[in-house]
Design an enzyme around this catalytic site. Structure first.
Site, PDB file in Angstrom:
ATOM      1  N   LYS A   1       9.573  -3.377  33.816  1.00 33.43           N
ATOM      2  CA  LYS A   1      10.524  -4.054  34.687  1.00 33.43           C
ATOM      3  C   LYS A   1      10.846  -3.143  35.860  1.00 33.43           C
ATOM      4  O   LYS A   1      11.291  -1.999  35.665  1.00 33.43           O
ATOM      5  CB  LYS A   1      11.825  -4.345  33.919  1.00 33.43           C
ATOM      6  N   LYS A  36       6.278 -20.051  30.709  1.00 34.58           N
ATOM      7  CA  LYS A  36       7.198 -20.005  29.579  1.00 34.58           C
ATOM      8  C   LYS A  36       7.237 -21.426  29.008  1.00 34.58           C
ATOM      9  O   LYS A  36       7.957 -22.291  29.527  1.00 34.58           O
ATOM     10  CB  LYS A  36       8.593 -19.579  30.053  1.00 34.58           C
TER      11      LYS A  36
END
Ligand code: MG
Length: 335
Positions: free
Chosen positions: A138, A245
């Site tokens: 990240k 997703k």
């Protein structure tokens, strides 16, 4: 055909709060649904919204569930408003509890999740030792200068053949994204996910421009979470990667058909749902017949109450691992 409809709302603390570009995220809210047919066969689904991705909220889902009543027809369920993509996903899953594969598909490779910032360095060796080869880091959490200063050390810590997957969660502007993409060009970076915000006024042109100007593939995540987004990007001929997703898609099969037809590069990813929803999402990843990339499901242990995790994070997920998840047990754990 009438179904008995039940729902259970949940609010589950994560084991550790997640650092996101939106600040810390400490608990997951969602709704589990159950549909039981006249023969007594139950199907389960999970609505796991992420409102800052542009989905509906858990409150909206609960309101609609309350309004559905205890006895429902398929027509009633398919009439749920189209902007409630997560709830529609859950209802579709509960309506069609799929049966097992006769021949279990090959295992799915999993991307290891690294902590943001310098902590990534210490986390790589054990994961490399365990067998991971794709490492998701990240970025956009600290300053560009600080994180770029770490990039070479992070790359150097990777095992042979290892690659980084960077996820900025839309934290950069054009200039910052260009600095990063310039630096990534000759480094082992598999892709850069959502470098600029999905909601930027010129996001489409900006992302298409970046994808054309730099060799490192760019992946869309937040940009394809809203109703109609995926269709728009497919129509625009997006040349990069799509982070899918499944839990956020009202019609998973339809979306995957369109992606397959476009020969799109797809990375399946967790929406940090419970094991009930993860089972459904991973079924979609197993069913994908396009090129396989490591799935973004290196998220466990995730919840403070491990009953909702269902799986442990390993470099591969096997079909049998999925089949061992018991939706009824997760449903019952919510009482
Ligand atoms: Mg992402």
């Amino acid at each position: 055909m009438q179904y008995r409809f039940e729902y259970r709302r949940y609010c589950l603390p994560f084991r550790l709060p997640l650092r996101t570009s939106q600040g810390p995220w400490s608990e997951r809210e969602g709704v589990l649904v159950r549909l039981t047919d006249e023969g007594g066969r139950a199907g389960y689904g999970e609505a796991a919204p992420i409102p800052w991705y542009g989905t509906e909220t858990a409150n909206e889902i609960e309101t609609v569930c309350r309004g559905l009543g205890e006895q429902v027809t398929v027509e009633r369920l398919t009439a749920v408003a189209s902007h409630l993509g997560c709830l529609r996903h859950a209802l579709a899953a509960a309506l069609a509890p799929s049966s097992g594969h006769r021949d279990p598909p090959a295992p799915l490779g999993v991307a290891a999740l690294l902590p943001a910032g310098r902590a990534a360095l210490a986390a790589i060796p054990a994961r490399a030792e365990a067998g991971f080869r794709i490492f998701k880091w990240k970025v956009g959490v600290e300053t560009v200068a600080d994180e770029l200063g770490l990039l070479d050390d992070v790359c150097a810590a990777l095992p042979g053949g290892g690659q980084l997957r960077l996820d900025a969660n839309g934290a950069w502007d054009r200039r910052q994204a260009e600095r990063w993409l310039d630096r990534c060009a000759d480094r082992p970076v598999e892709h850069v996910e959502q470098p600029v915000p999905a909601e930027a006024a010129d996001a489409t042109d900006l992302l298409l421009g970046l994808a054309g100007d730099y060799p490192t593939p760019i992946a869309l995540d937040e940009s394809i979470a809203g109703e109609g987004d995926l269709e728009r990007w497919l129509a625009a001929g997006w040349p990069g990667v799509y982070v899918v997703k499944p839990s956020l898609l009202a019609n998973v099969a339809g979306a995957l058909d369109a992606l397959l037809e476009a020969k799109a590069a797809v990375v399946f990813s967790s929406a940090l749902e419970t094991a009930l929803g993860a089972r459904q999402a991973l079924r979609a990843a197993f069913a994908w017949t396009g090129e396989r990339r490591a799935v973004g499901f290196g998220v466990w242990p995730l919840f403070a109450d491990a009953r909702f995790d269902g799986l442990v994070t390993t470099p591969f997920i096997r079909w049998d691992d999925l089949e061992r998840i018991n939706p009824e047990a997760i449903w019952n754990a919510l009482t």
